[in-house]
Design a protein around this motif. Structure first.
Motif, mmCIF file in Angstrom:
data_model
loop_
_atom_site.group_PDB
_atom_site.id
_atom_site.type_symbol
_atom_site.label_atom_id
_atom_site.label_comp_id
_atom_site.label_asym_id
_atom_site.label_seq_id
_atom_site.Cartn_x
_atom_site.Cartn_y
_atom_site.Cartn_z
ATOM 1 N N GLY A 3 0.830 -1.182 0.000
ATOM 2 C CA GLY A 3 0.000 0.000 0.000
ATOM 3 C C GLY A 3 0.867 1.234 0.000
ATOM 4 N N VAL A 4 0.283 2.359 0.389
ATOM 5 C CA VAL A 4 1.039 3.597 0.519
ATOM 6 C C VAL A 4 1.985 3.455 1.710
ATOM 7 N N ILE A 5 3.223 3.844 1.495
ATOM 8 C CA ILE A 5 4.234 3.721 2.545
ATOM 9 C C ILE A 5 4.643 5.108 3.014
ATOM 10 N N GLN A 6 4.648 5.296 4.325
ATOM 11 C CA GLN A 6 5.062 6.562 4.901
ATOM 12 C C GLN A 6 6.180 6.335 5.911
ATOM 13 N N SER A 7 7.082 7.303 5.963
ATOM 14 C CA SER A 7 8.130 7.256 6.984
ATOM 15 C C SER A 7 8.495 8.671 7.406
ATOM 16 N N PRO A 8 8.911 8.840 8.659
ATOM 17 C CA PRO A 8 8.849 7.846 9.716
ATOM 18 C C PRO A 8 7.422 7.648 10.197
ATOM 19 N N ARG A 9 7.158 6.671 11.008
ATOM 20 C CA ARG A 9 5.825 6.468 11.562
ATOM 21 C C ARG A 9 5.599 7.399 12.753
ATOM 22 N N HIS A 10 6.665 7.681 13.477
ATOM 23 C CA HIS A 10 6.585 8.600 14.606
ATOM 24 C C HIS A 10 7.783 9.541 14.545
ATOM 25 N N GLU A 11 7.538 10.804 14.882
ATOM 26 C CA GLU A 11 8.623 11.780 14.894
ATOM 27 C C GLU A 11 8.404 12.712 16.072
ATOM 28 N N VAL A 12 9.407 12.831 16.904
ATOM 29 C CA VAL A 12 9.369 13.790 18.009
ATOM 30 C C VAL A 12 10.532 14.740 17.797
ATOM 31 N N THR A 13 10.248 16.019 17.774
ATOM 32 C CA THR A 13 11.288 16.995 17.509
ATOM 33 C C THR A 13 11.062 18.225 18.378
ATOM 34 N N GLU A 14 12.027 19.087 18.366
ATOM 35 C CA GLU A 14 11.916 20.310 19.154
ATOM 36 C C GLU A 14 11.548 21.488 18.256
ATOM 37 N N GLY A 16 11.438 24.627 16.159
ATOM 38 C CA GLY A 16 12.494 25.262 15.394
ATOM 39 C C GLY A 16 13.261 24.323 14.485
ATOM 40 N N GLN A 17 13.119 23.016 14.722
ATOM 41 C CA GLN A 17 13.818 22.052 13.899
ATOM 42 C C GLN A 17 13.075 21.822 12.586
ATOM 43 N N GLU A 18 13.829 21.362 11.597
ATOM 44 C CA GLU A 18 13.235 20.991 10.312
ATOM 45 C C GLU A 18 12.734 19.549 10.395
ATOM 46 N N VAL A 19 11.558 19.333 9.826
ATOM 47 C CA VAL A 19 10.958 17.993 9.817
ATOM 48 C C VAL A 19 10.665 17.615 8.370
ATOM 49 N N THR A 20 11.032 16.419 7.967
ATOM 50 C CA THR A 20 10.726 15.927 6.618
ATOM 51 C C THR A 20 9.962 14.618 6.707
ATOM 52 N N LEU A 21 8.783 14.613 6.128
ATOM 53 C CA LEU A 21 7.946 13.420 6.086
ATOM 54 C C LEU A 21 7.986 12.861 4.668
ATOM 55 N N ARG A 22 7.972 11.538 4.564
ATOM 56 C CA ARG A 22 8.164 10.900 3.268
ATOM 57 C C ARG A 22 7.001 9.988 2.919
ATOM 58 N N CYS A 23 6.758 9.864 1.618
ATOM 59 C CA CYS A 23 5.642 9.055 1.159
ATOM 60 C C CYS A 23 5.988 8.366 -0.148
ATOM 61 N N LYS A 24 5.649 7.097 -0.233
ATOM 62 C CA LYS A 24 5.750 6.342 -1.485
ATOM 63 C C LYS A 24 4.332 5.909 -1.842
ATOM 64 N N PRO A 25 3.773 6.426 -2.933
ATOM 65 C CA PRO A 25 2.398 6.065 -3.292
ATOM 66 C C PRO A 25 2.333 4.666 -3.888
ATOM 67 N N ILE A 26 1.127 4.180 -4.085
ATOM 68 C CA ILE A 26 0.930 2.901 -4.744
ATOM 69 C C ILE A 26 1.344 3.050 -6.207
ATOM 70 N N SER A 27 2.094 2.074 -6.695
ATOM 71 C CA SER A 27 2.592 2.131 -8.063
ATOM 72 C C SER A 27 1.439 2.237 -9.053
ATOM 73 N N GLY A 28 1.579 3.185 -9.995
ATOM 74 C CA GLY A 28 0.552 3.363 -11.013
ATOM 75 C C GLY A 28 -0.495 4.393 -10.675
ATOM 76 N N GLY A 108 0.213 6.883 8.113
ATOM 77 C CA GLY A 108 0.368 8.169 8.784
ATOM 78 C C GLY A 108 1.693 8.309 9.510
ATOM 79 N N THR A 109 2.090 9.562 9.711
ATOM 80 C CA THR A 109 3.235 9.909 10.553
ATOM 81 C C THR A 109 2.709 10.743 11.708
ATOM 82 N N ARG A 110 2.954 10.254 12.923
ATOM 83 C CA ARG A 110 2.520 10.996 14.116
ATOM 84 C C ARG A 110 3.644 11.924 14.521
#
Lengths: 114, 108
Positions: A3-14, A16-28, A108-110
């Motif tokens: 299915g759709v893949i997301q990373s990370p599943r959980h992210e805790v940051t402070e 002012g920090q930069e956060v990058t969430l990633r997604c791989k959709p279903i092929s096609g 999802g990414t929490r």
């Protein structure tokens, strides 16, 4: 099939920090969507792409948020700088052009911003 | 005011009961309508589309009233596994607009 893949599943940051969430959709799948879900506001569409091109970014809350889709199999949502009010679950979804709007969501990414 | 409004519940019903959820939407240009289901701490998944003529899928019946801008979902013979949040969804093109959801708890 994966299915759709997301990373990370959980992210805790402070704050002012930069956060990058990633997604791989279903092929096609030609469409890719980024959503944010909070208790207060529910599920909100942030931006969506068709064939890697951003179509509607009116839901992006402010300039601190940006999204890219460099190819058909990868997308990122970046928050810079992050703030505590950005804490939410961020979902990525994809959809094939041939269906009537069924969207397939990733797990999802929490995100927690302290 | 949110474009899609739902009663948040929770609806607590015994197994076997019939329960109905309602939803209203504000944009008359909306084109497509759906119910999605979301389990606790999981992603939303499509439950069923909603058509003007009404449609049924097993124990689930959905109705749309375009004149009143009103959508409903009826669940018959509730099962424990129906416990979830039900999201009313209205679409223009590919952009989905979600309600905040109605929480259902089916008890033994």
């Amino acid at each position: 099939d994966a299915g759709v893949i997301q990373s990370p599943r959980h992210e805790v940051t402070e704050m002012g920090q930069e956060v990058t969430l990633r997604c791989k959709p279903i092929s096609g799948h030609d469409y890719l969507f980024w959503y944010r879900q909070t208790m207060m506001r529910g599920l909100e569409l942030l931006i969506y792409f068709n064939n890697n091109v951003p179509i509607d970014d009116s839901g992006m809350p402010e300039d601190r948020f940006s999204a890219k889709m460099p190819n058909a199999s990868f997308s990122t949502l970046k928050i810079q700088p992050s703030e505590p009010r950005d804490s939410a679950v961020y979902f990525c979804a994809s959809s094939p052009a041939s269906t009537t709007n069924e969207q397939f969501f990733g797990p999802g990414t929490r995100l927690t911003v302290l | 005011r949110k474009e899609v409004e739902q009663d948040p519940g929770p609806f607590n019903v015994p197994e076997g009961a019939t329960v109905a959820f309602n939803c209203t939407y504000s944009n008359s240009a909306s084109q497509s309508f759906f119910w999605y289901r979301q389990d606790c701490r999981k992603e939303p998944k499509l439950l069923m589309s909603v058509y003007s003529s009404g449609n049924e899928d097993g124990r689930f019946t959905a109705q749309l009233n375009r004149a009143s801008q009103y959508i409903s979902l009826l669940i018959r013979d509730s099962k424990l596994s129906d416990s979830a949040t039900y999201l009313c969804v209205v679409a223009r093109g590919y952009a989905l607009n979600f309600g905040k959801g109605t929480s259902l708890l089916v008890t033994p």
